[in-house]
Design an enzyme around this catalytic site. Sequence first.
Site, PDB file in Angstrom:
ATOM      1  N   CYS A  89       0.907  -1.226  -0.102  1.00  0.00           N
ATOM      2  CA  CYS A  89      -0.021   0.073  -0.053  1.00  0.00           C
ATOM      3  C   CYS A  89       0.714   1.089  -0.037  1.00  0.00           C
ATOM      4  O   CYS A  89       0.464   2.183  -0.877  1.00  0.00           O
ATOM      5  CB  CYS A  89      -0.866  -0.083   1.388  1.00  0.00           C
ATOM      6  SG  CYS A  89      -2.164   1.440   0.989  1.00  0.00           S
ATOM      7  N   CYS A  90       1.847   1.303   0.757  1.00  0.00           N
ATOM      8  CA  CYS A  90       2.963   2.434   0.991  1.00  0.00           C
ATOM      9  C   CYS A  90       3.512   2.589  -0.359  1.00  0.00           C
ATOM     10  O   CYS A  90       3.950   3.744  -0.835  1.00  0.00           O
ATOM     11  CB  CYS A  90       3.840   2.208   2.098  1.00  0.00           C
ATOM     12  SG  CYS A  90       3.146   2.515   3.599  1.00  0.00           S
TER      13      CYS A  90
ATOM     14  N   CYS B  16      -0.714   8.140   7.419  1.00  0.00           N
ATOM     15  CA  CYS B  16      -2.084   8.026   7.052  1.00  0.00           C
ATOM     16  C   CYS B  16      -3.127   7.568   8.033  1.00  0.00           C
ATOM     17  O   CYS B  16      -2.800   7.055   9.142  1.00  0.00           O
ATOM     18  CB  CYS B  16      -2.295   6.757   6.009  1.00  0.00           C
ATOM     19  SG  CYS B  16      -1.646   7.112   4.383  1.00  0.00           S
TER      20      CYS B  16
ATOM     21  N   CYS C 273      -3.375   4.141   9.553  1.00  0.00           N
ATOM     22  CA  CYS C 273      -1.926   3.461   9.903  1.00  0.00           C
ATOM     23  C   CYS C 273      -1.309   4.083  11.121  1.00  0.00           C
ATOM     24  O   CYS C 273      -0.128   3.975  11.291  1.00  0.00           O
ATOM     25  CB  CYS C 273      -1.203   2.958   8.759  1.00  0.00           C
ATOM     26  SG  CYS C 273      -1.710   1.938   7.655  1.00  0.00           S
TER      27      CYS C 273
ATOM     28  N   CYS D 194       7.892   3.582   5.614  1.00  0.00           N
ATOM     29  CA  CYS D 194       7.113   3.603   4.579  1.00  0.00           C
ATOM     30  C   CYS D 194       7.733   3.165   3.180  1.00  0.00           C
ATOM     31  O   CYS D 194       7.090   2.762   2.173  1.00  0.00           O
ATOM     32  CB  CYS D 194       6.282   4.711   4.300  1.00  0.00           C
ATOM     33  SG  CYS D 194       7.247   6.230   3.825  1.00  0.00           S
TER      34      CYS D 194
END
Length: 260
Positions: free
Chosen positions: A148-149, A230, A233, A256
């Site tokens: 995702c990162c 985010c 997270c 990240c």
Amino acid sequence: MTSVNLLGGSANYRDPEISPEGQKNTAPLSSETARINEELVDKYAEKLYDETAENILDWANTHAPGDLAVTLSMENTVLAELAKDHLPRADFLFLDTGYHFKETIEVADQVEARYPEQQLVRALPILSRQEQDQTYGLNLYAKNSTACCRMRKVEPLAVSLSPYVGWITGLRRADGPTRAQAPALSLDQTGRLKISPIITWSLEDTERFIEDNDLIIHPLTKQGYPSIGCETCTLPVAEGEDPRAGRWAGQNKTECGLHS
């Protein structure tokens, strides 16, 4: 690409190790610019290691062989204020992941209004949140935060850095053991200058600068969030904890990928 069942049931989602189609890499520097950058780091990295933020940015303003981008997480606006006075031609670059706290987006809007002389570039991922859910399954950040990162931070930054010969980061050695020996000046993987002017600052130094210059305040920094990523997270941390302890809490993850 693996087909996706959008109607529910057992869906075969795309492998998260395979990013969506689209531009994901930084354009290469010219051989001349790459050579100059390498020579600058060889000559000045040691000299700038413990220099002041102002002197580091003045150095960058004088020596960088082209345009620079100031990366802003919007956790604070220290770099924006420093750049206004010491790097006035630089653009601001904000990674708008689509998962930020609403307060972070509000700070970005305030930065754009307060510093109109400098362009705020909002770097977006290839996929919207909804498109990512449809392609990779719901809540990829919980199942594979690294992927995702990569798709929402690392790759958008890579693309957005293409016009620049270097970038300014908010890295501080005090932020944790993974950053304890970070240099003020280095080369990134593309040969661009990576410049960290507040590298020697503590959290207290940062807070003092914010107060002394009446900077925009991210409200969550007053609610137990010394490091803000985010919303999905990031958790608040207890007093005395590592400032980044709330990032990817419960996962074996501290970065990240932007600085590793």
